[in-house]
Design a protein around this motif. Sequence first.
Motif, PDB file in Angstrom:
ATOM      1  N   ALA A  54       0.838  -1.201   0.000  1.00 11.79           N
ATOM      2  CA  ALA A  54       0.000   0.000   0.000  1.00 11.79           C
ATOM      3  C   ALA A  54       0.875   1.255   0.000  1.00 11.79           C
ATOM      4  O   ALA A  54       0.568   2.229  -0.700  1.00 11.79           O
ATOM      5  CB  ALA A  54      -0.934  -0.011   1.209  1.00 11.79           C
ATOM      6  N   GLN A  55       1.973   1.224   0.751  1.00 13.84           N
ATOM      7  CA  GLN A  55       2.890   2.364   0.764  1.00 13.84           C
ATOM      8  C   GLN A  55       3.548   2.549  -0.603  1.00 13.84           C
ATOM      9  O   GLN A  55       3.697   3.670  -1.089  1.00 13.84           O
ATOM     10  CB  GLN A  55       3.961   2.171   1.841  1.00 13.84           C
ATOM     11  CG  GLN A  55       3.435   2.248   3.261  1.00 13.84           C
ATOM     12  CD  GLN A  55       4.518   1.914   4.261  1.00 13.84           C
ATOM     13  OE1 GLN A  55       5.588   2.535   4.246  1.00 13.84           O
ATOM     14  NE2 GLN A  55       4.266   0.932   5.120  1.00 13.84           N
ATOM     15  N   LEU A  56       3.936   1.442  -1.236  1.00 13.92           N
ATOM     16  CA  LEU A  56       4.534   1.522  -2.572  1.00 13.92           C
ATOM     17  C   LEU A  56       3.543   2.051  -3.599  1.00 13.92           C
ATOM     18  O   LEU A  56       3.903   2.844  -4.472  1.00 13.92           O
ATOM     19  CB  LEU A  56       5.031   0.142  -3.019  1.00 13.92           C
ATOM     20  CG  LEU A  56       6.400  -0.284  -2.571  1.00 13.92           C
ATOM     21  CD1 LEU A  56       6.677  -1.714  -3.004  1.00 13.92           C
ATOM     22  CD2 LEU A  56       7.465   0.652  -3.101  1.00 13.92           C
ATOM     23  N   ASP A  57       2.298   1.601  -3.505  1.00 13.31           N
ATOM     24  CA  ASP A  57       1.291   2.009  -4.486  1.00 13.31           C
ATOM     25  C   ASP A  57       1.038   3.512  -4.476  1.00 13.31           C
ATOM     26  O   ASP A  57       0.564   4.070  -5.469  1.00 13.31           O
ATOM     27  CB  ASP A  57      -0.016   1.234  -4.271  1.00 13.31           C
ATOM     28  CG  ASP A  57       0.084  -0.201  -4.774  1.00 13.31           C
ATOM     29  OD1 ASP A  57       1.033  -0.513  -5.514  1.00 13.31           O
ATOM     30  OD2 ASP A  57      -0.792  -1.005  -4.414  1.00 13.31           O
ATOM     31  N   GLU A  58       1.375   4.184  -3.384  1.00 14.73           N
ATOM     32  CA  GLU A  58       1.256   5.641  -3.337  1.00 14.73           C
ATOM     33  C   GLU A  58       2.226   6.307  -4.317  1.00 14.73           C
ATOM     34  O   GLU A  58       2.067   7.471  -4.649  1.00 14.73           O
ATOM     35  CB  GLU A  58       1.499   6.150  -1.919  1.00 14.73           C
ATOM     36  CG  GLU A  58       0.409   5.760  -0.944  1.00 14.73           C
ATOM     37  CD  GLU A  58       0.686   6.234   0.480  1.00 14.73           C
ATOM     38  OE1 GLU A  58       1.531   7.137   0.663  1.00 14.73           O
ATOM     39  OE2 GLU A  58       0.060   5.685   1.390  1.00 14.73           O
ATOM     40  N   HIS A  59       3.234   5.562  -4.755  1.00 14.42           N
ATOM     41  CA  HIS A  59       4.232   6.083  -5.692  1.00 14.42           C
ATOM     42  C   HIS A  59       3.966   5.623  -7.132  1.00 14.42           C
ATOM     43  O   HIS A  59       4.832   5.782  -7.986  1.00 14.42           O
ATOM     44  CB  HIS A  59       5.638   5.620  -5.282  1.00 14.42           C
ATOM     45  CG  HIS A  59       6.075   6.129  -3.962  1.00 14.42           C
ATOM     46  ND1 HIS A  59       6.637   7.361  -3.780  1.00 14.42           N
ATOM     47  CD2 HIS A  59       6.009   5.560  -2.726  1.00 14.42           C
ATOM     48  CE1 HIS A  59       6.917   7.537  -2.514  1.00 14.42           C
ATOM     49  NE2 HIS A  59       6.544   6.457  -1.843  1.00 14.42           N
ATOM     50  N   SER A  60       2.806   5.040  -7.378  1.00 17.62           N
ATOM     51  CA  SER A  60       2.571   4.508  -8.722  1.00 17.62           C
ATOM     52  C   SER A  60       1.591   5.371  -9.504  1.00 17.62           C
ATOM     53  O   SER A  60       0.787   6.102  -8.943  1.00 17.62           O
ATOM     54  CB  SER A  60       2.054   3.070  -8.649  1.00 17.62           C
ATOM     55  OG  SER A  60       0.733   3.045  -8.177  1.00 17.62           O
ATOM     56  N   LEU A  61       1.709   5.266 -10.792  1.00 19.65           N
ATOM     57  CA  LEU A  61       0.795   5.926 -11.725  1.00 19.65           C
ATOM     58  C   LEU A  61       0.471   4.901 -12.793  1.00 19.65           C
ATOM     59  O   LEU A  61       1.379   4.326 -13.394  1.00 19.65           O
ATOM     60  CB  LEU A  61       1.462   7.155 -12.368  1.00 19.65           C
ATOM     61  CG  LEU A  61       0.721   7.806 -13.534  1.00 19.65           C
ATOM     62  CD1 LEU A  61      -0.606   8.407 -13.062  1.00 19.65           C
ATOM     63  CD2 LEU A  61       1.588   8.855 -14.202  1.00 19.65           C
ATOM     64  N   GLU A  62      -0.812   4.661 -13.002  1.00 17.33           N
ATOM     65  CA  GLU A  62      -1.206   3.726 -14.058  1.00 17.33           C
ATOM     66  C   GLU A  62      -1.721   4.513 -15.243  1.00 17.33           C
ATOM     67  O   GLU A  62      -2.656   5.301 -15.116  1.00 17.33           O
ATOM     68  CB  GLU A  62      -2.270   2.752 -13.564  1.00 17.33           C
ATOM     69  CG  GLU A  62      -2.571   1.687 -14.610  1.00 17.33           C
ATOM     70  CD  GLU A  62      -3.427   0.570 -14.078  1.00 17.33           C
ATOM     71  OE1 GLU A  62      -2.885  -0.284 -13.347  1.00 17.33           O
ATOM     72  OE2 GLU A  62      -4.621   0.560 -14.398  1.00 17.33           O
ATOM     73  N   LEU A  63      -1.067   4.316 -16.372  1.00 22.12           N
ATOM     74  CA  LEU A  63      -1.494   4.911 -17.636  1.00 22.12           C
ATOM     75  C   LEU A  63      -2.207   3.852 -18.447  1.00 22.12           C
ATOM     76  O   LEU A  63      -1.860   2.674 -18.386  1.00 22.12           O
ATOM     77  CB  LEU A  63      -0.294   5.407 -18.451  1.00 22.12           C
ATOM     78  CG  LEU A  63       0.629   6.437 -17.828  1.00 22.12           C
ATOM     79  CD1 LEU A  63       1.770   6.761 -18.790  1.00 22.12           C
ATOM     80  CD2 LEU A  63      -0.122   7.689 -17.451  1.00 22.12           C
ATOM     81  N   THR A  64      -3.186   4.266 -19.212  1.00 18.94           N
ATOM     82  CA  THR A  64      -3.785   3.385 -20.217  1.00 18.94           C
ATOM     83  C   THR A  64      -3.260   3.860 -21.556  1.00 18.94           C
ATOM     84  O   THR A  64      -3.434   5.033 -21.921  1.00 18.94           O
ATOM     85  CB  THR A  64      -5.318   3.448 -20.184  1.00 18.94           C
ATOM     86  OG1 THR A  64      -5.766   3.067 -18.885  1.00 18.94           O
ATOM     87  CG2 THR A  64      -5.924   2.516 -21.234  1.00 18.94           C
TER      88      THR A  64
END
Length: 186
Positions: A78-88
């Motif tokens: 969950a902490q890592l996912d705060e640093h993610s960006l999902e592009l389509t």
Amino acid sequence: MSGSIKDRIRRAKASPGGTATRPVRLWLAPDMGLVDRYQRAVADLEEAESAETPAPADSLEGGSGVVELREQVESLRAQLDEHSLELTVRALDDDEWQRLVDEHPPRRATDTTEADPRDAKYDWNASTFPRALLRAATVAPVLDDEDWQMLLGSPGQRGVLTHPQVEDAAGAVAGLTRFRLDIPFS
């Protein structure tokens, strides 16, 4: 499949990007110490799960150590996912692809017509083409010029994405654009 061929084609054209799409996850400057802790926790969980004796038939969880490790992995993720960006991203049609290739020709070695070694194995500039390809193919989220400049950088300004991240994301676009779909029917 329901509907006429015309209905099926209309549905495909109405899909995001009007063609094949794929999500691409990018990491925006994560704390690499956090990444290391996450990877260690996943390895510890896998080891604990494989070493543990089977849980009683009425138990869904397994031992308490495994439960704690799962919670730790979930928390770190969950902490890592705060640093993610999902592009389509979407596939480009042939004209769009060729326009980008033409706009980003390979660099040439000084005083010669030979390709610069950095671009020798491509038909384009390996530095500028992937960035342009990613911008052209991203359908969601909608990013403005400032967003793209912060992500990709500009002359004299670093972006938050690494070159390998940009190459991987552009590779996903190239794969969609130049793919062959082979779905076995058995």
